[in-house]
Design a protein around this motif. Structure first.
Motif, PDB file in Angstrom:
ATOM      1  N   LYS A  17       0.823  -1.207   0.000  1.00 22.86           N
ATOM      2  CA  LYS A  17       0.000   0.000   0.000  1.00 22.86           C
ATOM      3  C   LYS A  17       0.856   1.255   0.000  1.00 22.86           C
ATOM      4  CE  LYS A  17      -3.488   2.457   2.735  1.00 22.86           C
ATOM      5  NZ  LYS A  17      -4.416   2.382   3.896  1.00 22.86           N
ATOM      6  N   TYR A 170      -2.320  -9.593  -2.699  1.00 24.63           N
ATOM      7  CA  TYR A 170      -2.502  -8.274  -2.110  1.00 24.63           C
ATOM      8  C   TYR A 170      -3.977  -7.922  -2.109  1.00 24.63           C
ATOM      9  CZ  TYR A 170       2.413  -7.536  -3.605  1.00 24.63           C
ATOM     10  OH  TYR A 170       3.757  -7.653  -3.805  1.00 24.63           O
ATOM     11  N   PHE A 172      -5.641  -4.084  -0.864  1.00 26.58           N
ATOM     12  CA  PHE A 172      -5.527  -2.865  -0.061  1.00 26.58           C
ATOM     13  C   PHE A 172      -6.218  -1.706  -0.772  1.00 26.58           C
ATOM     14  CE2 PHE A 172      -1.811  -3.022  -2.820  1.00 26.58           C
ATOM     15  CZ  PHE A 172      -1.729  -1.733  -3.333  1.00 26.58           C
ATOM     16  N   ASP A 174      -5.676   2.160  -1.682  1.00 21.95           N
ATOM     17  CA  ASP A 174      -4.526   3.057  -1.763  1.00 21.95           C
ATOM     18  C   ASP A 174      -4.874   4.471  -1.315  1.00 21.95           C
ATOM     19  OD1 ASP A 174      -5.772   4.371  -3.901  1.00 21.95           O
ATOM     20  OD2 ASP A 174      -4.617   3.312  -5.435  1.00 21.95           O
TER      21      ASP A 174
END
Length: 421
Positions: A17, A170, A172, A174
């Motif tokens: 991130k 992943y 996340f 941002d």
């Protein structure tokens, strides 16, 4: 089309991130400096290494690119980046504001780019192309993916959808509020299935990243000229491929790319409107404020503090590029009426991309200027131009969301090059 799994460096999941960043070319030099100051360990520090130097320093000097290589090595050494040693495909999903798109991250053949299997639709500027080529050559890595599009294929979409049911590598949100999710595809059967289906895609289209693609081809040419017979056959070396993310046409989203002109070329508002009518436009005042067109060959015009809607009623060239809204505006208004014959270089015009609200153009006009609000250029129109080997006018397409850089960093120096270095 040849699209292969690849070996890459990528951030540790817990650091992804903070490390991922918007692409290098959405920032001015000052904006890049400010962004790196706020997030000094983000990938932007590597992508825009001139931010580590005084603003007066030549941003294309060799020591700038050496700084990028040094910072990249530092991120490997401190564990921010890890190496996936086995060649993999990745799936990359971007979602936000009610939109979602999922693409295949792979290494695509430079030969396909040069032969036209991967098609382009805009010119590249030599100085920008050289900048990215020097960045690749000095770091030894391709660090920003090209955005590619293909015409939807149900079987390929089914394979991608099945792969995204696995646990992501992943996931996340941002700094810009975009949700980013990445899956790694490394099981041999899944890799073979993707490779087989990608080989059946007849062609791909560069949606965004023409300079990155051109730079990859330039570096490949330079390495093969320098190392000659020490390198493997064409198609066998890492530099023979470029890093890209391939999305189906139906999932890509374009936003408007508007024009703001600093003056009216000496014409009063009344004279300008009369010239537009004589040229072949219907002109209607807008009682509802800002005009964001949704139909082809319709335009919003902000002039003298008021909005009007323009509709082109004349003939249109029967070519893919001639039919574009941006082409008609250039050929019927900007050139013959306002005297802007080279919009890519004329300082009187600026381009505002990615802004859905046409009203945001009003404060940019200033005293005595005007603005044109356009509808977003459809992806199908971009593909049609590329299929005719045409070149779109400058600033014709704005794709959102932008691919983030730093999630996939692909080394391009094969063993033969390393032995000779």
């Amino acid at each position: 089309m040849r699209a292969e799994p690849f070996v890459c460096y990528r951030p540790q999941p817990e650091k992804a991130k903070d490390f991922a960043s918007l692409p290098y070319d959405v920032f001015t030099r000052e904006e890049a400096r400010e962004a790196v100051a706020e997030r000094p360990h983000s990938f932007l520090a590597i992508d825009r290494p001139e931010t580590a130097f005084d603003p007066s320093h030549d941003m294309h000097a060799p020591d700038v690119y050496q700084k990028a290589a040094s910072l990249l090595a530092d991120r490997v050494a401190d564990g921010t980046l890890v190496r996936d040693g086995d060649p993999c495909y990745y799936l990359y999903r971007l979602s936000g504001n009610g939109h979602e798109q999922t693409g295949i991250v792979a290494a695509f053949s430079v030969d396909d780019y040069e032969s036209g299997t991967i098609r382009r639709h805009e010119f590249t500027r030599p100085v920008d192309e050289k900048d990215r080529a020097d960045h690749i050559a000095t770091t030894g890595c391709q660090t920003g993916p090209v955005l590619l599009a293909y015409r939807d294929d149900p079987t390929l979409s089914t394979i991608v959808a099945a792969a995204t049911t696995a646990t992501p590598l992943y996931g996340f949100t941002d700094a810009e509020g975009l949700r980013e999710t990445v899956w790694r595809v490394n099981r041999p059967a899944a890799v073979d299935a993707l490779r087989t289906m990608l080989a059946l895609v007849p062609r791909a289209y560069i949606a965004d990243g023409h300079h990155r693609a051109a730079a990859a081809a330039r570096v490949r040419k330079s390495l093969r000229e320098e190392h000659g017979d020490a390198m493997g056959a064409p198609g066998t070396e890492p530099c023979d491929y470029l890093l890209a993310v391939l999305f189906p046409e139906s999932q890509l989203m374009t936003l408007p790319y508007d024009r703001v002109v600093a003056d009216t070329a000496g014409l009063s508002a009344e004279d300008l409107l009369a010239r537009l009518v004589n040229q072949g436009f219907a002109v209607d005042e807008s009682a509802e404020g800002p005009v964001r067109p949704t139909e082809a060959l319709h335009y919003g015009l902000f002039l003298d503090g008021a909005w009007r809607e323009l509709a082109w009623q004349g003939d249109v060239p029967q070519t893919a590029v001639g039919k574009l809204d941006v082409s008609v505006l250039q050929n019927q208004v900007l050139g013959p009426i306002l005297g802007i014959t080279d919009p890519g270089r004329d300082a009187r015009i600026c381009f505002v991309g990615g802004q859905p609200d046409a009203g945001a153009l009003e404060p940019l006009v200033g005293k005595g200027g005007l603005a044109f609000a356009l509808r977003a250029t459809p992806v199908a129109d971009m593909m049609a131009v590329a299929d005719e080997e045409g070149i779109m006018p400058p600033k014709s397409t704005w794709f959102e969301p932008k691919l983030r850089s730093g999630l996939f960093i692909r080394p391009i120096l094969g063993s033969a090059v390393k032995r000779q270095a």
